[in-house]
Scaffold this motif. Structure first.
Motif, short mmCIF file in Angstrom:
data_model
loop_
_atom_site.label_atom_id
_atom_site.label_comp_id
_atom_site.label_asym_id
_atom_site.label_seq_id
_atom_site.Cartn_x
_atom_site.Cartn_y
_atom_site.Cartn_z
N TYR A 439 0.67 -1.22 0.05
CA TYR A 439 0.01 -0.07 0.26
C TYR A 439 0.70 1.30 0.06
O TYR A 439 0.45 2.33 0.05
CB TYR A 439 -1.04 0.01 1.30
CG TYR A 439 -1.76 -1.37 1.39
CD1 TYR A 439 -2.54 -1.59 0.30
CD2 TYR A 439 -1.89 -1.84 2.61
CE1 TYR A 439 -3.15 -2.98 0.46
CE2 TYR A 439 -2.63 -3.03 2.92
CZ TYR A 439 -3.19 -3.77 1.84
OH TYR A 439 -4.02 -4.70 1.99
N SER A 440 2.30 0.96 -0.03
CA SER A 440 2.96 2.50 -0.02
C SER A 440 3.52 2.82 -1.49
O SER A 440 4.11 1.89 -2.32
CB SER A 440 4.13 2.08 1.09
OG SER A 440 5.03 3.31 0.96
N ASP A 441 3.58 3.96 -1.72
CA ASP A 441 4.25 4.36 -3.18
C ASP A 441 4.94 5.82 -2.62
O ASP A 441 4.16 6.62 -2.51
CB ASP A 441 3.16 4.41 -4.19
CG ASP A 441 4.02 4.87 -5.37
OD1 ASP A 441 4.94 5.42 -5.33
OD2 ASP A 441 3.28 4.87 -6.39
N LEU A 442 6.32 5.96 -2.69
CA LEU A 442 6.92 7.07 -2.26
C LEU A 442 6.63 8.25 -3.07
O LEU A 442 6.85 9.53 -2.92
CB LEU A 442 8.35 6.88 -2.02
CG LEU A 442 8.87 5.59 -1.13
CD1 LEU A 442 10.45 5.58 -1.26
CD2 LEU A 442 8.40 5.91 0.32
N SER A 443 6.05 8.06 -4.17
CA SER A 443 5.79 9.07 -5.12
C SER A 443 4.42 9.69 -4.92
O SER A 443 4.16 10.88 -5.59
CB SER A 443 5.89 8.69 -6.83
OG SER A 443 4.78 7.42 -6.80
N MET A 444 3.63 9.11 -3.84
CA MET A 444 2.52 9.78 -3.62
C MET A 444 2.30 10.68 -2.32
O MET A 444 1.15 10.90 -2.12
CB MET A 444 1.52 8.48 -3.37
CG MET A 444 1.29 7.50 -4.50
SD MET A 444 0.01 6.11 -4.08
CE MET A 444 -1.55 7.15 -3.70
N GLY A 445 3.66 11.12 -2.06
CA GLY A 445 3.32 12.06 -1.08
C GLY A 445 4.25 11.67 0.25
O GLY A 445 4.56 10.54 0.49
N PRO A 446 4.35 12.96 1.07
CA PRO A 446 4.96 12.94 2.32
C PRO A 446 4.63 11.88 3.30
O PRO A 446 5.31 11.14 3.92
CB PRO A 446 4.82 14.03 2.97
CG PRO A 446 4.28 15.10 1.77
CD PRO A 446 3.65 14.21 0.95
N VAL A 447 3.28 11.34 3.31
CA VAL A 447 2.69 10.46 4.35
C VAL A 447 3.19 9.24 3.80
O VAL A 447 3.38 8.32 4.83
CB VAL A 447 1.21 10.26 4.40
CG1 VAL A 447 0.54 9.90 2.94
CG2 VAL A 447 0.43 9.57 5.50
N HIS A 448 3.31 8.80 2.58
CA HIS A 448 3.95 7.44 2.13
C HIS A 448 5.42 7.44 2.54
O HIS A 448 6.02 6.51 3.10
CB HIS A 448 3.85 7.25 0.62
CG HIS A 448 2.22 6.80 0.44
ND1 HIS A 448 2.03 5.72 0.36
CD2 HIS A 448 1.48 7.71 0.10
CE1 HIS A 448 0.75 5.60 -0.15
NE2 HIS A 448 0.25 6.96 -0.35
#
Length: 678
Positions: A439-448
């Protein structure tokens, strides 16, 4: 039947004059008031006699039903408990329970009997009562009767004008934007698409905003201010963060008080209370915050949030929102318990609320009939990790017992318990890895990014906390006693928090989150130890933490806060010791760091120069070579350290009044730094 036939004299009523003047009438003809006023005494027209109701067959049936239920309850034999059953969340059988609507709010009861009786009695009230049901207590109506129970936790603010506490319309949207960007991704307590139209209405016309929505909005404003930097707040509002927070949190408290949170149970009100509790760390006494959170747990339990909505027949939307709120309450309860120096708190023994699903707010809506979690990255990633941490705390109570034993440097550790604790941390590490991989994608923003960085820090901290003193790498070189070990724990607690602070990619959005978990008490203990611990790698690391802490936490220079003053005095005195030791060892005077110079300029001259005899050792006993058993030198106990911060007296303050910062009467609770910061 006439009065004459019934044998009763007609009832004499007050005359027209006395009724109009609202004075007591002696009910004579003429009355004394009319004689004095030289007025004609005219008896008022009596109201028509009320017809007696005829026996109601439905009512009789319902009364009979109640009598039967009570009879069955009185004669029923209790079932013998199975010898194989043990209390816990994993019991095979649990009562389904029932949600009931009472006095405008929702209540949960485990007992099917009392749920059924309540339904029958409610139906009978509808038969017997002529008047319509009272207005919903969460509507704009201001005619509610005051709730005397609220005075237990809310200060008397009956004269406060909420209109004066609301932000300007332009500020409403700014605060909402900050909340969505910096707070909501880490909390997920509200459903954004549902709340946003209400916020727009509040910004344009507050007259018709329901009281529960008003409380929720004030809690959102308060948390948004917490997430702002000081300069942002001054630039936008023309006031300090403390002033803005005081204004909006006062509005939240007043709104909650007027609703009567101890008797009117409403999901929106509960969400407001949870968000308000999220804003308290660092602003109120944490012991009082823990007790107040106990009220939140009980309200949630009374609303049935400890039972999953699937079992209660609720809609998918309501079920999911209840799950999010319940698990956030579980985290808050664990955090405040640990910060208050306690172990796992007392949640309901039987609860089965499932973890929230991996689904975005945009895919949730009230009319949905089915719900499917996503297999792709969503905005829930950080909250899912938090739930795994909460599950670890709830399912493994002995984990905290192992941590507490290690904090005390216990020599009588149980290897089996330590091994189980290590295995549980390994399981947590794997569970978080699974969440991140799905469920994580570093390109999707600071929360990831924050979610990914959280794993290594959290797991490393837990492994540090469950590692026995004699298994520490410094054992025999720098750690010889439980107090040496405690010093290392205070050091590593600061290091782990600072690591979170140092993430430049997430710092801008979520600095408030890290700052809110800075433990001034642990920092005070660490710098106090540096007045007599003068050598070794642990000491060098502690001085590095001290310097970085003063660089990151500018509020430490605010010496109007007693804890900050204590830290400043101890830091300056410790530096004087260090300076003398290094001068004797090297023959040169080391350069004073900028934070030391600033603290010296802020402290009153007498405070800066005054030496505390019990903290300053004779320099001839100090050395800068290989660390020796520190107890051979001057010993400063934790109890002595507490003396600087009035450990013997706890000023609880008014949790729903003026904010106070209090550092007295705390337990070490380093476990709280390891687990409770989520």
């Amino acid at each position: 039947m006439s009065s004459s036939s019934s044998g009763k004299a007609p009832r004499v009523l007050a005359c027209v004059l006395c009724q109009s003047r609202k004075i007591k009438c002696d009910r004579k003809t003429p009355c004394s008031n009319c004689i004095k006023a030289n007025s004609t005494c005219t008896p008022s027209t009596p109201a028509p006699a009320r017809k007696r109701r005829r026996p109601n067959q439905d009512l009789q049936q319902r009364l009979a039903r109640c009598e039967k239920l009570l009879s069955e309850y009185a004669t029923a034999k209790p079932s013998a408990p199975s010898s194989t059953e043990s209390p816990g969340r994993d019991q095979n059988w649990m009562p389904t329970g029932k949600l009931i609507v009472d006095d405008g709010g929702v209540k949960f009861v485990d007992s099917f009997l009392w749920g059924s009786i309540h339904g029958e009695l409610a139906a009978m009230r509808e038969i017997l009562e002529d008047d319509e049901n009272a207005d919903d207590p969460c509507t704009p109506a201001d005619s509610q009767s005051p709730d005397p129970n609220t005075g237990l936790i809310l200060s008397d603010t009956s004269d406060a004008n909420l209109e004066d506490l609301h932000p300007m319309p332009a500020h409403v949207f700014y605060l909402w934007h900050i909340f969505l960007e910096r707070v909501n991704p880490l909390t997920k307590v509200i459903h954004v698409p549902t709340v946003q139209p209400l916020l727009v209405e509040a910004a344009t016309s507050r007259a018709n905003v329901p009281k529960n929505i008003e409380a929720l909005l004030f809690s959102i404003y308060s948390m948004a201010v917490v997430a702002l930097a000081e300069e942002e707040c001054v630039e936008r509002f023309g006031s300090t963060k403390e002033e803005a927070y005081s204004r909006f949190s006062s509005g939240c408290r007043v709104a909650l008080m007027r609703i009567g949170i101890l008797k009117n149970y409403d999901m929106v009100v509960l969400q407001a209370l949870v968000i308000y509790l999220l804003s308290l760390p660092g602003r109120y006494d944490r012991h009082a915050a823990w007790i107040l959170n106990g009220v939140t747990v009980r309200i949630a339990q009374k609303m049935g949030l400890h039972r999953d909505g699937d079992f209660l027949g609720l809609s998918p939307f309501e079920t999911e929102i209840r799950r999010r709120v319940w698990w956030r309450i579980v985290l808050l309860d664990a955090m405040y318990a640990l910060m208050s120096g306690l172990g796992q708190s007392l949640l309901p023994r039987l609860w089965d609320t499932k973890e929230p699903l991996n689904i975005d707010d945009s895919d949730l809506y009230p009319s949905m009939t089915t719900i499917r979690p996503k297999d792709s990255p969503t905005e829930m990633v950080f909250c899912l990790i938090c739930c795994e941490v909460a599950k670890t705390m709830v399912d493994t109570p002995e984990l905290h017992a192992v941590i507490l034993q290690n904090e005390m440097g216990s020599e009588t550790t149980v290897p089996e318990k330590i091994e189980r604790a290590k295995n549980r941390v390994d399981e947590l590490d794997k569970a978080i890895s699974d969440i991140l991989s799905k469920y994580s994608d570093l390109s999707m923003g600071p929360v990831h990014i924050l979610a990914a960085e959280t794993q290594s820090i959290m797991v490393a901290k837990l492994r540090e906390l469950i590692c026995p003193m004699r298994e520490q790498p410094e054992w025999g070189t720098e750690i010889f006693t439980p107090k040496d070990h405690l010093f290392k724990l205070s050091l590593t607690a600061g290091e782990h928090i600072l690591k979170m602070y140092q993430f430049s990619k997430t710092g801008g959005a979520f600095l408030w989150f890290v700052r809110s978990h800075f433990q001034i008490e642990v920092f005070v203990y660490m710098v106090g130890q540096l007045s007599w611990r003068t050598s070794g790698q642990l000491v060098e690391r502690a001085w590095a933490v001290t310097e970085v802490s003063y660089g990151y936490y500018s509020e430490l220079y605010d010496l109007s806060v007693k804890g900050h003053t204590t830290a400043a005095i101890l830091t300056v005195r410790a530096w004087e010791v260090r300076e003398n030791v290094l001068r004797e060892a090297t023959g040169t005077t080391p350069e004073r760091p900028g934070y030391i110079l600033k603290l010296q300029s802020l402290l009153p001259p007498d405070e800066a120069k005054q030496a505390h005899a019990d903290l300053l050792p004779d320099l001839k006993h100090l050395n800068v070579g290989t660390a020796e058993p520190t107890q051979a030198s001057v010993d400063v106990s934790w109890d002595q350290m507490l003396g600087f911060i009035d450990a013997g007296s706890i000023e609880w303050g008014d949790m729903f009044g003026q904010a106070q910062t209090n550092y007295g009467g705390f337990g070490m609770a380093f476990g709280g730094n390891g687990l409770g910061w989520m």
